[in-house]
Write a protein that holds these residues in place. Structure first.
Motif, PDB file in Angstrom:
ATOM      1  N   ALA A  99       0.749  -1.364  -0.097  1.00 43.21           N
ATOM      2  CA  ALA A  99      -0.145  -0.010  -0.113  1.00 43.21           C
ATOM      3  C   ALA A  99       0.851   1.240  -0.150  1.00 43.21           C
ATOM      4  CB  ALA A  99      -0.800   0.008   1.290  1.00 43.21           C
ATOM      5  N   LEU A 100       2.222   0.928  -0.046  1.00 46.70           N
ATOM      6  CA  LEU A 100       3.279   2.387   0.313  1.00 46.70           C
ATOM      7  C   LEU A 100       3.673   2.737  -1.087  1.00 46.70           C
ATOM      8  CD1 LEU A 100       4.884   1.257   3.779  1.00 46.70           C
ATOM      9  CD2 LEU A 100       2.728   3.004   3.447  1.00 46.70           C
ATOM     10  N   GLY A 101       3.189   1.913  -2.106  1.00 47.12           N
ATOM     11  CA  GLY A 101       3.760   2.339  -3.472  1.00 47.12           C
ATOM     12  C   GLY A 101       3.141   3.420  -4.074  1.00 47.12           C
ATOM     13  N   ASP A 102       3.134   3.361  -5.434  1.00 43.50           N
ATOM     14  CA  ASP A 102       2.255   4.570  -6.086  1.00 43.50           C
ATOM     15  C   ASP A 102       1.039   4.344  -6.131  1.00 43.50           C
ATOM     16  OD1 ASP A 102       3.256   3.585  -9.558  1.00 43.50           O
ATOM     17  OD2 ASP A 102       2.320   2.339  -7.877  1.00 43.50           O
ATOM     18  N   GLY A 103       0.281   3.222  -5.691  1.00 43.87           N
ATOM     19  CA  GLY A 103      -1.382   3.070  -5.685  1.00 43.87           C
ATOM     20  C   GLY A 103      -1.418   2.982  -4.301  1.00 43.87           C
ATOM     21  N   ALA A 155     -19.466   2.565   2.970  1.00 43.06           N
ATOM     22  CA  ALA A 155     -18.920   2.300   1.964  1.00 43.06           C
ATOM     23  C   ALA A 155     -17.492   3.056   2.109  1.00 43.06           C
ATOM     24  CB  ALA A 155     -19.383   3.158   0.746  1.00 43.06           C
ATOM     25  N   ILE A 156     -17.430   4.073   3.019  1.00 40.55           N
ATOM     26  CA  ILE A 156     -15.981   4.773   3.074  1.00 40.55           C
ATOM     27  C   ILE A 156     -15.235   3.761   3.961  1.00 40.55           C
ATOM     28  CG2 ILE A 156     -14.590   6.624   4.340  1.00 40.55           C
ATOM     29  CD1 ILE A 156     -17.278   8.520   3.342  1.00 40.55           C
ATOM     30  N   ARG A 157     -15.857   3.200   4.910  1.00 40.55           N
ATOM     31  CA  ARG A 157     -15.149   2.255   6.023  1.00 40.55           C
ATOM     32  C   ARG A 157     -14.611   1.014   5.087  1.00 40.55           C
ATOM     33  NH1 ARG A 157     -15.710   2.517  11.576  1.00 40.55           N
ATOM     34  NH2 ARG A 157     -14.069   0.921  11.330  1.00 40.55           N
ATOM     35  N   GLU A 158     -15.221   0.453   4.060  1.00 41.77           N
ATOM     36  CA  GLU A 158     -14.548  -0.288   3.138  1.00 41.77           C
ATOM     37  C   GLU A 158     -13.714  -0.286   2.032  1.00 41.77           C
ATOM     38  OE1 GLU A 158     -18.441  -1.989   1.511  1.00 41.77           O
ATOM     39  OE2 GLU A 158     -19.145  -2.786   3.433  1.00 41.77           O
ATOM     40  N   LEU A 159     -13.391   0.977   2.092  1.00 44.22           N
ATOM     41  CA  LEU A 159     -12.325   1.339   1.017  1.00 44.22           C
ATOM     42  C   LEU A 159     -10.772   1.083   1.701  1.00 44.22           C
ATOM     43  CD1 LEU A 159     -13.385   5.198   0.276  1.00 44.22           C
ATOM     44  CD2 LEU A 159     -13.384   3.269  -1.322  1.00 44.22           C
ATOM     45  N   PRO A 160      -9.917   0.706   0.737  1.00 42.27           N
ATOM     46  CA  PRO A 160      -8.683   0.557   1.016  1.00 42.27           C
ATOM     47  C   PRO A 160      -8.022   1.625   1.997  1.00 42.27           C
ATOM     48  CG  PRO A 160      -8.583   0.433  -1.229  1.00 42.27           C
ATOM     49  CD  PRO A 160     -10.010   0.731  -0.796  1.00 42.27           C
ATOM     50  N   ALA A 189       0.482  14.403  -6.215  1.00 41.69           N
ATOM     51  CA  ALA A 189      -0.127  13.510  -7.367  1.00 41.69           C
ATOM     52  C   ALA A 189      -0.788  12.390  -6.665  1.00 41.69           C
ATOM     53  CB  ALA A 189       1.334  13.042  -8.305  1.00 41.69           C
ATOM     54  N   ASN A 190      -0.137  11.623  -5.535  1.00 40.42           N
ATOM     55  CA  ASN A 190      -0.780  10.567  -5.106  1.00 40.42           C
ATOM     56  C   ASN A 190      -1.868  10.792  -4.351  1.00 40.42           C
ATOM     57  OD1 ASN A 190      -0.815   7.957  -4.336  1.00 40.42           O
ATOM     58  ND2 ASN A 190       0.512   8.166  -2.600  1.00 40.42           N
ATOM     59  N   GLN A 191      -2.114  12.095  -3.761  1.00 36.97           N
ATOM     60  CA  GLN A 191      -3.249  12.307  -3.138  1.00 36.97           C
ATOM     61  C   GLN A 191      -4.798  12.597  -4.087  1.00 36.97           C
ATOM     62  OE1 GLN A 191      -6.248  15.147  -2.049  1.00 36.97           O
ATOM     63  NE2 GLN A 191      -4.749  15.521  -3.470  1.00 36.97           N
ATOM     64  N   ARG A 192      -4.237  13.005  -5.375  1.00 40.83           N
ATOM     65  CA  ARG A 192      -5.242  13.199  -6.206  1.00 40.83           C
ATOM     66  C   ARG A 192      -5.849  11.761  -6.784  1.00 40.83           C
ATOM     67  NH1 ARG A 192      -6.357  18.147  -8.745  1.00 40.83           N
ATOM     68  NH2 ARG A 192      -6.753  16.848 -10.812  1.00 40.83           N
ATOM     69  N   VAL A 193      -4.873  10.904  -6.889  1.00 43.84           N
ATOM     70  CA  VAL A 193      -5.217   9.682  -7.492  1.00 43.84           C
ATOM     71  C   VAL A 193      -5.983   8.754  -6.436  1.00 43.84           C
ATOM     72  CG1 VAL A 193      -4.439   7.430  -8.143  1.00 43.84           C
ATOM     73  CG2 VAL A 193      -3.384   9.168  -9.220  1.00 43.84           C
ATOM     74  N   LEU A 194      -5.635   8.862  -5.172  1.00 41.58           N
ATOM     75  CA  LEU A 194      -6.386   8.275  -4.031  1.00 41.58           C
ATOM     76  C   LEU A 194      -7.796   8.894  -3.912  1.00 41.58           C
ATOM     77  CD1 LEU A 194      -3.232   7.862  -1.685  1.00 41.58           C
ATOM     78  CD2 LEU A 194      -4.479   6.127  -2.709  1.00 41.58           C
ATOM     79  N   LEU A 195      -7.845  10.114  -3.875  1.00 41.62           N
ATOM     80  CA  LEU A 195      -9.150  10.633  -3.665  1.00 41.62           C
ATOM     81  C   LEU A 195      -9.948  10.586  -4.829  1.00 41.62           C
ATOM     82  CD1 LEU A 195     -10.805  12.791  -2.090  1.00 41.62           C
ATOM     83  CD2 LEU A 195      -9.949  14.586  -3.372  1.00 41.62           C
ATOM     84  N   HIS A 196      -9.543  10.617  -6.031  1.00 46.40           N
ATOM     85  CA  HIS A 196     -10.462  10.274  -7.206  1.00 46.40           C
ATOM     86  C   HIS A 196     -11.042   8.725  -7.277  1.00 46.40           C
ATOM     87  CE1 HIS A 196     -12.044   9.906 -11.310  1.00 46.40           C
ATOM     88  NE2 HIS A 196     -11.025   8.534 -11.418  1.00 46.40           N
ATOM     89  N   ARG A 197     -10.017   7.933  -6.992  1.00 40.31           N
ATOM     90  CA  ARG A 197     -10.473   6.411  -6.818  1.00 40.31           C
ATOM     91  C   ARG A 197     -11.723   6.065  -5.472  1.00 40.31           C
ATOM     92  NH1 ARG A 197      -4.592   3.545  -7.474  1.00 40.31           N
ATOM     93  NH2 ARG A 197      -4.533   3.515  -9.929  1.00 40.31           N
TER      94      ARG A 197
END
Length: 215
Positions: A99-103, A155-160, A189-197
């Motif tokens: 979980a500490l990578g780019d995803g 639904a939020i609690r079930e997210l990664p 950049a990571n914050q934007r990807v995580l938030l979008h997903r």
């Protein structure tokens, strides 16, 4: 009136002066929020409460160190996150190394919802451009009986974990992107990807719920 950075700063000044009412008001404003943030790191409500209490003790003891370079809320959440990380390690509830990578540990290769359904840039960045289909077709009595808020919280609690932390900070607690990056120690950049997903998954879950309600 909702809390503002200015009113929070005034309360912090009161806390420095030993005013008990200042601490009580800060607790009223942010204690539940601090628990919600802690819950994105630890595995139980009881442990999250302990984390929050330890954070408030740190606030009281270290209030002189608050220089106002960030909002009080961001400072509090940073303290909560640091304590929760430590407690999470002690409780063997750390995030997997992957979980500490780019995803964020769920091996996603692309968006969970078509990106064209979201607006880009401007005030409404990340919001629906094309809303969930058929929402207007759901009978009012069923729509209001769905307990949508509780459903969204689940639904939020079930997210990664990392997605959960970002969406809680940005969309639930209203921190800025810069503050969220500082609290979580991640790049913009990571914050934007995580938030979008995270937003995409929650919206998809809500859309599924509404479609079921029409049947």
């Amino acid at each position: 009136m909702p809390p503002t950075e200015e009113s929070d700063a005034s309360l912090v000044d009161g806390l420095r002066a030993g005013q008990q009412g200042a601490l009580a008001e800060l607790l009223r404003r942010y204690h539940r929020a601090s628990i919600r943030v802690a819950l994105t790191y630890v595995g139980s409500d009881a442990l999250a409460e302990e984390v929050a209490q330890e954070a408030w003790l740190g606030i009281v003891q270290g209030v002189e160190r608050f220089e106002g370079r960030s909002s009080f809320k961001a400072w509090l959440f940073c303290i909560v996150a640091n304590i929760a990380r430590r407690r999470g390690r002690l409780e063997a509830r750390t995030v997997p190394f992957s979980a500490l990578g780019d995803g964020d540990g769920d091996d996603e290769r692309g968006p969970t919802v078509d990106p064209s359904r979201f607006q880009e840039g401007g005030r409404w960045d990340g919001h629906w451009a094309v809303p969930p289909a058929g929402m207007s077709d759901v009978p009012d009595d069923r729509l209001f009986g769905l307990e949508v808020r509780a459903f969204i919280e689940r639904a939020i609690r079930e997210l990664p974990a990392l997605q959960q932390r970002v969406i809680v900070l940005r969309d639930v607690e209203g921190t800025s992107a810069e503050e969220a990056c500082s609290i979580l120690e991640i790049t913009e950049a990571n914050q934007r990807v995580l938030l979008h997903r995270a937003r995409a998954k929650v919206r998809s879950a809500v859309e599924s719920l509404l479609n079921e309600a029409k049947e």
